[in-house]
Design a protein around this motif. Structure first.
Motif, PDB file in Angstrom:
ATOM      1  N   LEU A  55       0.860  -1.184   0.000  1.00 13.23           N
ATOM      2  CA  LEU A  55       0.000   0.000   0.000  1.00 13.23           C
ATOM      3  C   LEU A  55       0.896   1.234   0.000  1.00 13.23           C
ATOM      4  CD1 LEU A  55      -2.783  -1.137   2.504  1.00 13.23           C
ATOM      5  CD2 LEU A  55      -2.678  -1.380   0.016  1.00 13.23           C
ATOM      6  N   SER A  56       0.613   2.159  -0.879  1.00 14.20           N
ATOM      7  CA  SER A  56       1.568   3.218  -1.223  1.00 14.20           C
ATOM      8  C   SER A  56       1.580   4.390  -0.252  1.00 14.20           C
ATOM      9  CB  SER A  56       1.235   3.779  -2.613  1.00 14.20           C
ATOM     10  OG  SER A  56       1.147   2.762  -3.559  1.00 14.20           O
ATOM     11  N   MET A  57       2.761   4.998  -0.163  1.00 10.51           N
ATOM     12  CA  MET A  57       2.881   6.336   0.399  1.00 10.51           C
ATOM     13  C   MET A  57       2.224   7.310  -0.579  1.00 10.51           C
ATOM     14  SD  MET A  57       6.844   6.367   1.761  1.00 10.51           S
ATOM     15  CE  MET A  57       7.518   6.004   0.131  1.00 10.51           C
ATOM     16  N   ILE A  67      -4.764  -0.945  -8.353  1.00 11.12           N
ATOM     17  CA  ILE A  67      -4.382  -2.358  -8.413  1.00 11.12           C
ATOM     18  C   ILE A  67      -5.108  -3.146  -7.328  1.00 11.12           C
ATOM     19  CG2 ILE A  67      -2.460  -3.985  -8.150  1.00 11.12           C
ATOM     20  CD1 ILE A  67      -0.635  -1.782  -9.294  1.00 11.12           C
ATOM     21  N   VAL A  68      -5.100  -2.610  -6.116  1.00  7.41           N
ATOM     22  CA  VAL A  68      -5.786  -3.281  -5.000  1.00  7.41           C
ATOM     23  C   VAL A  68      -7.275  -3.410  -5.298  1.00  7.41           C
ATOM     24  CG1 VAL A  68      -6.404  -3.107  -2.563  1.00  7.41           C
ATOM     25  CG2 VAL A  68      -4.084  -2.543  -3.301  1.00  7.41           C
ATOM     26  N   GLN A 108     -14.724  -2.569   0.355  1.00  2.00           N
ATOM     27  CA  GLN A 108     -15.191  -1.742   1.467  1.00  2.00           C
ATOM     28  C   GLN A 108     -14.222  -1.803   2.650  1.00  2.00           C
ATOM     29  OE1 GLN A 108     -17.198  -3.933  -0.256  1.00  2.00           O
ATOM     30  NE2 GLN A 108     -18.084  -2.249  -1.459  1.00  2.00           N
ATOM     31  N   ASP A 109     -13.683  -2.975   2.900  1.00  2.00           N
ATOM     32  CA  ASP A 109     -12.687  -3.136   3.957  1.00  2.00           C
ATOM     33  C   ASP A 109     -11.461  -2.281   3.646  1.00  2.00           C
ATOM     34  OD1 ASP A 109     -11.347  -4.174   6.204  1.00  2.00           O
ATOM     35  OD2 ASP A 109     -10.561  -5.877   5.067  1.00  2.00           O
ATOM     36  N   TYR A 110     -11.016  -2.327   2.411  1.00  2.00           N
ATOM     37  CA  TYR A 110      -9.859  -1.517   2.004  1.00  2.00           C
ATOM     38  C   TYR A 110     -10.149  -0.031   2.185  1.00  2.00           C
ATOM     39  CZ  TYR A 110      -6.622   0.846  -1.178  1.00  2.00           C
ATOM     40  OH  TYR A 110      -5.707   1.710  -1.718  1.00  2.00           O
ATOM     41  N   GLU A 111     -11.315   0.414   1.768  1.00  2.00           N
ATOM     42  CA  GLU A 111     -11.663   1.833   1.870  1.00  2.00           C
ATOM     43  C   GLU A 111     -11.760   2.309   3.320  1.00  2.00           C
ATOM     44  OE1 GLU A 111     -15.252   1.975  -0.375  1.00  2.00           O
ATOM     45  OE2 GLU A 111     -14.210   2.330  -2.294  1.00  2.00           O
ATOM     46  N   SER A 112     -11.962   1.381   4.254  1.00  2.00           N
ATOM     47  CA  SER A 112     -12.112   1.755   5.660  1.00  2.00           C
ATOM     48  C   SER A 112     -10.772   1.934   6.377  1.00  2.00           C
ATOM     49  CB  SER A 112     -12.932   0.688   6.401  1.00  2.00           C
ATOM     50  OG  SER A 112     -12.176  -0.501   6.594  1.00  2.00           O
ATOM     51  N   LEU A 113      -9.673   1.572   5.729  1.00  2.00           N
ATOM     52  CA  LEU A 113      -8.367   1.663   6.380  1.00  2.00           C
ATOM     53  C   LEU A 113      -7.992   3.116   6.659  1.00  2.00           C
ATOM     54  CD1 LEU A 113      -6.240  -0.955   4.364  1.00  2.00           C
ATOM     55  CD2 LEU A 113      -7.662  -1.310   6.399  1.00  2.00           C
TER      56      LEU A 113
END
Length: 246
Positions: A55-57, A67-68, A108-113
């Motif tokens: 996961l990018s800076m 990509i994710v 949705q899980d990714y967006e919640s990080l």
């Protein structure tokens, strides 16, 4: 790591930091989009079911957001880096924090990080016990280790090049050794499980400015623990693989 090797690596990191600081964000985003489109037709990615993606800076490296999202939307099992306190016996060569790969459930899980102090989306430690993990933390949470494996790891780097004699693709990391130790522990896990399958594919993603060509005076210094990559995808759309894998 000996002093001369450490100094050589730091010299390349400093030079690359200065180069990337002057790179417009528009260029980084454009190159990131080119890499993402390249992956859509890239056989190792298309065929992979279980992948790890960094996961990018917010700046100075390839942006992996799309990509994710694509990997999750296409049904792949996506694992991302998670740093935690080392469960390994005390050793001056092992950092106090080590890296594992943990699974994202869905988009949705990714967006919640939430983003950490470096601006990188990060897994909430409170959710770790409910997630699949590649290695597991050892001790009381060792049962969380996922017995599955990874097909492909998409890796970040500060700089990349091709060794002139061996044609190996070399990667220079940020100097913390997280990926080196993870790959060492992952190999030990496979050996312990006696899994008869190919090792995980390692592909770097880099901006074209991060690739040191043969004409460049600088090269990527490597030590005995630095693993060569199976391939490298650059922001100009070029894919580099060693001749024996081409």
């Amino acid at each position: 790591m000996n002093g001369a090797l450490c100094a050589a690596k730091q010299q390349v990191r400093l030079a690359m930091k200065q180069k990337l600081a002057a790179l417009p964000r528009e260029s980084i985003l454009e190159q990131s989009q080119i890499i993402q489109r390249k992956l859509l037709e890239f056989k190792p990615y298309v065929d992979a079911n279980r992948i790890s993606v960094f996961l990018s800076m917010p700046s100075a490296e390839v942006q992996t957001d799309e990509i994710v999202r694509h990997a999750l939307s296409s049904g792949k099992h996506v694992f991302v880096p998670y740093l935690h306190k080392s469960p390994l016996p005390a050793n001056p060569d092992i950092p106090p924090r080590v890296m594992d790969m943990v699974r994202l459930r869905d988009v949705q899980d990714y967006e919640s990080l939430k983003r950490d102090k470096w601006g990188i989306p990060s897994i909430d430690s409170a959710t770790i016990n409910q997630r699949q993990r590649i290695l597991g933390g050892g001790g009381s949470d060792e049962h969380q280790s996922d017995k599955g494996t990874l097909d492909l790891i998409l890796m970040p780097g500060v700089a990349f090049d091709v060794a002139p004699e061996s044609s190996e693709i070399r990667r220079l990391g940020h100097g913390r050794g997280f990926y080196d130790l993870f790959l060492e522990r992952y190999a030990e896990k496979l050996e312990g499980l006696d899994l008869k399958r190919p090792s995980v594919l390692l592909y770097g993603l880099g901006l074209q400015e991060q690739f040191l060509s043969a004409e460049n005076e600088q090269q990527v210094p490597i030590g005995p623990l630095d693993q060569p990559l199976h391939g490298l995808i650059l922001g100009n759309g070029k894919t580099i693989v060693p001749p024996q894998l081409d």
